[in-house]
Design an enzyme around this catalytic site. Structure first.
Site, PDB file in Angstrom:
ATOM      1  N   ASP A 160      -0.390  -7.477   1.757  1.00 40.73           N
ATOM      2  CA  ASP A 160       0.192  -6.126   1.743  1.00 40.73           C
ATOM      3  C   ASP A 160       1.723  -6.195   1.785  1.00 40.73           C
ATOM      4  O   ASP A 160       2.351  -5.864   2.788  1.00 40.73           O
ATOM      5  CB  ASP A 160      -0.359  -5.325   2.925  1.00 40.73           C
ATOM      6  N   HIS A 182       0.821  -1.222   0.000  1.00 40.60           N
ATOM      7  CA  HIS A 182       0.000   0.000   0.000  1.00 40.60           C
ATOM      8  C   HIS A 182       0.853   1.270   0.000  1.00 40.60           C
ATOM      9  O   HIS A 182       0.322   2.359  -0.206  1.00 40.60           O
ATOM     10  CB  HIS A 182      -0.998  -0.007   1.174  1.00 40.60           C
ATOM     11  N   SER A 217       4.328   2.765   8.094  1.00 45.36           N
ATOM     12  CA  SER A 217       3.905   1.761   7.113  1.00 45.36           C
ATOM     13  C   SER A 217       5.071   1.144   6.370  1.00 45.36           C
ATOM     14  O   SER A 217       6.000   1.852   5.967  1.00 45.36           O
ATOM     15  CB  SER A 217       2.987   2.400   6.068  1.00 45.36           C
TER      16      SER A 217
END
Length: 263
Positions: free
Chosen positions: A120, A75, A213
């Protein structure tokens, strides 16, 4: 005797830059709260990289798994125009001997789904290998069969927001120790959003947040830090009483091995 001495030298080299064993030991208070985090010891998480755009803006983390490869979250939307910065601790300092590395190829997991956030994971092949040193080395990858039970105390690191209301991310690499949750426990917070391709950690007064992230969730196995999760998603307010959700690396290892072998 000389041969034995040579052997012992090679053994030392192996431990110096073997996976998951930092040359500079991390120091954890255990109460480290990355929202409510604490500064890491500089160089103590040598696989942590910063993904930056051409202006030097940090947008995601990642982990070195070898001299040539970085793992991050799908992502994050990494492109070959972005760069990988290794050996960094303080993003506000010009005095660090960082390595700015170009990306040759981006391998996003083809099963990644932006709606479910399943799979992911993205692999980045570096254009030139990272030079391993005291402050730059690889994390260990788990085997698909490895088990990291609920309650295991693990560590996440990153330059993400230390409060969701902050305008800027911290300059210094943050770390937080946090326990793994079972998926059943995690579903009490997140319901059916949690799949077996995810692992949860936290709800213990600490949380990953925006900017973390793609970075690592590592647990110790046989004395070496092993990549168990990739920072994926969580509460929009980075609530420290809600678990963060990470891509479960043991489930994604077959795909990782396939890409590494083919490239």
């Amino acid at each position: 005797m000389a041969f034995l001495w040579l052997l012992s030298c090679f053994a030392l080299l192996g431990t110096a830059f073997g996976c998951g064993v930092p040359a500079i030991q991390p120091v954890l208070s255990g109460l480290s709260r990355i929202v409510n985090g604490e500064d890491a010891v500089p160089g103590s998480w040598p696989w942590q990289v910063s993904l930056q755009d051409s202006t030097g803006f940090h947008f995601c983390g990642g982990s070195l798994i070898s001299e040539d490869w970085v793992v991050t979250a799908a992502h994050c939307g990494v492109r070959t125009t972005h760069q990988v910065v290794a050996g960094e601790f303080d993003q506000g300092s010009d005095a660090e001997s960082i390595q700015v590395l170009k990306i040759a190829k981006v391998f996003k997991n083809p099963k990644f789904n932006m709606f479910t956030i399943n799979n992911d994971i993205t692999l980045l092949k570096l254009a030139t290998p990272a030079r391993f040193s005291k402050t730059v080395s690889a994390v260990c990858l788990p085997q698909a069969t490895d088990d990291f039970p609920a309650g295991t105390l693990c560590v996440t690191t990153g330059w993400g927001l230390t409060k969701h209301t902050n305008a800027n991310t911290p300059d210094k690499l943050q770390q937080a120790a946090l326990p793994l949750l079972s998926n059943a426990e995690c579903k009490k917070f997140w319901g059916s959003k949690i799949t077996d391709l995810m692992v949860c950690a936290g709800a213990s007064g600490v949380s990953s947040c925006m900017g973390d992230s793609g970075g690592p969730l590592v647990c110790q196995k046989d004395g070496a830090w092993t990549l168990v999760g990739i920072v994926s998603w969580g509460s929009g307010t980075c609530s420290t009483s809600t678990p963060g959700v990470y891509a479960r690396v043991t489930k994604l290892i077959p795909w990782v091995q396939q890409i590494l072998q083919a490239n």
